[in-house]
Design an enzyme around this catalytic site. Structure first.
Site, short mmCIF file in Angstrom:
data_model
loop_
_atom_site.label_atom_id
_atom_site.label_comp_id
_atom_site.label_asym_id
_atom_site.label_seq_id
_atom_site.Cartn_x
_atom_site.Cartn_y
_atom_site.Cartn_z
N ALA B 177 0.86 -1.20 0.00
CA ALA B 177 0.00 0.00 0.00
C ALA B 177 0.88 1.23 0.00
O ALA B 177 1.93 1.25 0.64
CB ALA B 177 -0.91 0.01 1.23
N CYS B 178 0.48 2.24 -0.74
CA CYS B 178 1.19 3.52 -0.70
C CYS B 178 0.16 4.62 -0.46
O CYS B 178 -1.04 4.39 -0.60
CB CYS B 178 1.98 3.75 -1.99
SG CYS B 178 0.98 3.72 -3.47
N PRO B 179 0.60 5.81 -0.09
CA PRO B 179 -0.37 6.84 0.30
C PRO B 179 -1.38 7.17 -0.79
O PRO B 179 -2.54 7.41 -0.50
CB PRO B 179 0.51 8.05 0.63
CG PRO B 179 1.83 7.46 1.00
CD PRO B 179 1.98 6.24 0.15
#
Lengths: 85, 683
Positions: B177-179
């Site tokens: 997951a990334c922002p």
């Protein structure tokens, strides 16, 4: 369910063009047909992309399955044929 | 041998001309520019010739022009994200992703291998999505390379031999997951999958992207030997992985170093002292989520997700308000604004001038602190209904639902404080309206996020289109469809109560109790409360006047729900989730402080069982309070205003009776029709 195992006839296997020809035939027949390499997941033969995921080379066995015997036979014949010729 | 594709072979948003021949020519030129073509003209001619035989467009906006050619002496792939898309003969329209594949003449096997691997990658939606969303040619090249170069063929003969002594294949789970949840999430997942394939281990990756995540099946997690978290943001529902040996990193590390991470994960699996995913207690039982989840189970999960995020607001806000009553007396509600604005620690409020008779030790400092705690607590309280709606929408639509959900919740409580010219507030629909609004926002956001949009517009979806469209549609429904009828209903109920006044006092108390418990701070509760509070505020009244008795019935009835539910969690803990147990602990004090909202977490999670039960309990208390002729002079404060109560014994008996009836009813209703929450499910 009718199933037929055939040997891939195309010289370079079920790559883009043979896959396209097979998928067009399946659409034309309006039948639900699956292709699988033995022991593998069957894929929808109406999608040339999914046929290519099989990676079936010349001489490999491919299982053709579907509800309609005539359609299975027609598609199996195509798989067995050298579509690059 | 050179890499199949390098960053200079990838072009993003390239206008390569209106025709597929232009595209092939331009891609071949890129191959030549990178020094990979031995004869550019032959490469172009062979690819064109192949294209003439049959078109290479594929459904889904894909094109794979290709050839075996003497124009290259090593296999090569050139990629372009086409803007505008170009027709490659696919039935469903032009292609926006084009891959030119050149294989050396005679290299039949190589050619088929590359095609097969590219096709497998293209069959996975996230592959195309990554290529459509990335903003870096290097990322695009890396993604394609990971898909095409090292993935082993599925045939058993080519599977790498397992490590000696490893009888069964080891398996891993991973979350990426990334922002922003767009490119890196999927690139990290691809890199991990490719590395796992090289290492001969199975891996299941959950990509928690902005388009939503499909949770890994619990059995896959259970079978995994270790977990990898490659995340720049929190892992959603982390407790599902509790106890797994853990390797964690930022989302970028797998892209550079996935092989090492797989190695670390396998080492961690074998190491009893390895770091493990901590076992979180909260929101674990209610997050079990599988494709086969029943409709009822899904509804419950959605509601409980909202509840589990809401509880901290309720607990913090409610306890702060209770503390402020203790410090400043219940009449702090009249003066908190003046104290907060006008006073400081060195200029403490004048307790006598403000008329605060019940401040702790008559202390000015206590009043000052009480006023500030009241403001903090009330602010937390204003947020909890929006949080409920926001996280209900989140449970349905994932991240795109949060903002519209919060907005619907804020509308449900009129957080903005909208009033007309006469100071009459816009109708508030309370927590039931917030549940409706949260569901509405979630469903609409989910629907909008599934729209097929052109690639240039994809970046706008999460930040602009989804929140805007969802807020407009859901907001209009909230105000027009829900708000107006609620307003009408509130007016009718106020008239109805006035008509009931003076008939049977016990019946009136019971009706007020039903209303107090029905929506806990919502419109019915407000009607009942203001009916009582305006009576008390009207004049100086004799101790036995009916207005004071009505106030007592309302206050006692409003205290019952949180206390009854707190009691139920103690008597039958197996009927409640961990989150509810936590909330039950706060429920005693919230109820005692006449903060009926303390029961909302229970009611929101299981409205059909909880609301009827607490209505019954509150009705009993309201009726008994009238029967015993209990009166109270203060409009708020719960046990903090015991000094203002006439007939304290009756007060306590009425309260206890309603609490016991309410708790018994909740236990009875929760025991039928549903299996208890399995204790083992709490991770």
């Amino acid at each position: 369910m009718p199933t037929q195992t055939v040997t891939v006839g195309s010289a370079v296997g079920l790559h883009a063009r043979p896959a396209a020809i097979i998928s067009e035939k399946v659409e034309e027949l309006g039948a639900e047909i699956t292709l699988a390499v033995p022991g593998g997941e069957p894929v929808d033969a109406a999608s040339s992309l999914l046929i290519m995921t099989l990676g079936a080379a010349n001489g490999d066995k491919v299982e053709v399955a579907g509800a309609d015997q005539a359609a299975v036979d027609a598609v199996a014949a195509l798989v067995a044929q050298d579509l690059d010729a | 041998m050179s890499a199949l594709i390098t960053p200079e072979l990838a072009a993003l948003d390239a206008d390569l001309g209106p025709d597929k021949h232009d595209v092939i020519r331009a891609l071949a030129q890129r191959v030549a520019d990178s020094g990979r073509a031995t004869d550019l003209d032959v490469l172009i001619a062979d690819a064109m010739a192949r294209e003439e035989v049959s078109a290479t467009g594929l459904p889904g906006g894909l094109a794979i022009p290709h050839c075996r050619t003497s124009g290259v002496d090593e296999p090569v792939v050139a990629f372009a994200r086409l803007s505008p898309p170009v027709d490659f003969g696919a039935k469903d329209g032009p292609a926006d992703l084009a891959f030119l594949i050149g294989a050396p003449a005679g290299g039949d096997a190589t050619h088929l291998t590359i095609l097969t691997k590219l096709a497998r990658a293209l069959a996975r939606p996230e592959f195309g999505q990554t290529l459509r969303e990335t903003d870096s040619p290097a990322q695009a090249a890396q993604t394609i390379l990971a898909a095409v170069s090292d993935e082993p063929a599925p045939a058993p003969a080519t599977t790498p031999a397992p490590a000696p002594g490893a009888a069964e294949k080891r398996s891993l789970v991973a979350v990426t997951a990334c922002p922003t949840g767009i490119a890196h999430t999927y690139m990290a997942a691809e890199a991990l999958q490719a590395a796992a394939a090289r290492a001969g281990v199975e891996i299941a990756v959950e990509t928690q992207g902005s388009a939503g995540a499909t949770p890994l099946p619990p059995e896959t997690i259970a079978e995994a030997d270790a977990a990898i978290f490659a995340v720049d943001v929190g892992v959603r529902d982390r407790s599902r992985f509790a106890g797994k040996p853990l390797v964690s990193s930022g989302v970028k590390r797998p892209i550079d170093d996935a092989d090492a991470m797989i190695g670390e994960a396998l080492a961690a699996a074998a190491d009893p002292n390895a770091a493990r995913v901590e076992s979180g207690r909260s929101d674990s039982a209610e997050t079990a989520n599988t494709a086969s989840e029943s409709w009822g189970g899904r509804t419950r999960r959605i509601l409980m997700t909202g509840v589990s995020y809401m509880i901290p607001f309720v607990a913090a806000g409610g306890l702060l308000i209770a503390l402020s009553f203790l410090l400043g007396g219940y009449d702090i509600t009249d003066v908190y604004g003046a104290v907060m604005v006008d006073n400081t620690v060195t200029n403490l409020p004048d307790v006598q001038a403000l008329g605060l008779e019940h401040a702790l030790f008559d202390s000015a400092l206590a009043v000052y602190l009480g006023a500030l705690l009241f403001v903090i607590g009330k602010t937390a309280f204003m947020l909890f209904i929006p949080a409920l709606a926001g996280y209900i929408a989140y449970a349905i639509a994932d991240r795109p639902g949060i903002a519209p959900g919060f907005i619907m919740g804020a509308l449900a409580v009129n957080l903005f404080g909208v009033v007309n010219a006469d100071g009459v507030a816009a109708p508030a629909t309370g927590f039931l309206g917030a549940i409706a609004g949260g569901v509405l926002a979630g469903v609409i956001a989910h629907w909008v996020s599934r729209w097929r949009v052109p690639s240039w517009a994809r970046g706008l979806m999460p930040v602009l289109v989804i929140p805007l469209v969802t807020s407009i549609l859901a907001g209009l429904v909230m105000i027009v469809v829900l708000g107006k009828p609620i307003n009408w209903l509130m007016e009718r109920l106020t008239d109805g109560l006035a008509a009931l006044d003076g008939t049977s006092a016990v019946a009136l108390g019971a009706v007020l109790g039903l209303m107090m418990a029905f929506d806990m701070g919502g419109p019915l509760n407000k009607v009942a409360y203001s009916f009582a509070a305006t009576g008390v505020g009207a004049a100086s009244l004799a101790a036995d006047s009916p207005e004071l008795r009505i106030m007592a019935a309302v206050m006692l009835a409003g205290m019952v729900p949180p206390i009854a539910l707190a009691l139920a969690t103690v008597v039958r803990p197996q009927l409640f989730t961990n989150a509810e147990h936590e909330n039950g602990k706060a429920g005693w004090l919230l109820g005692a402080s006449f903060i009926t909202e303390g029961a909302i977490p229970f009611a929101a999670g299981d409205p059909m069982r909880v609301i009827p039960a607490i209505m019954l309990g509150s009705a009993v208390t309201g009726g008994l309070s009238q029967l015993f002729e209990v009166g109270v002079r203060a409009p708020h404060g719960g046990i903090f205003v015991l000094f203002a109560v006439t007939n304290i014994l009756g007060y306590l008996i009425a309260l206890a009776a309603g609490v016991i009836v309410g708790a018994a009813a909740v236990i009875a209703l929760k025991s039928i029709g549903r299996a208890p929450v399995p204790a083992g499910a709490a991770g």
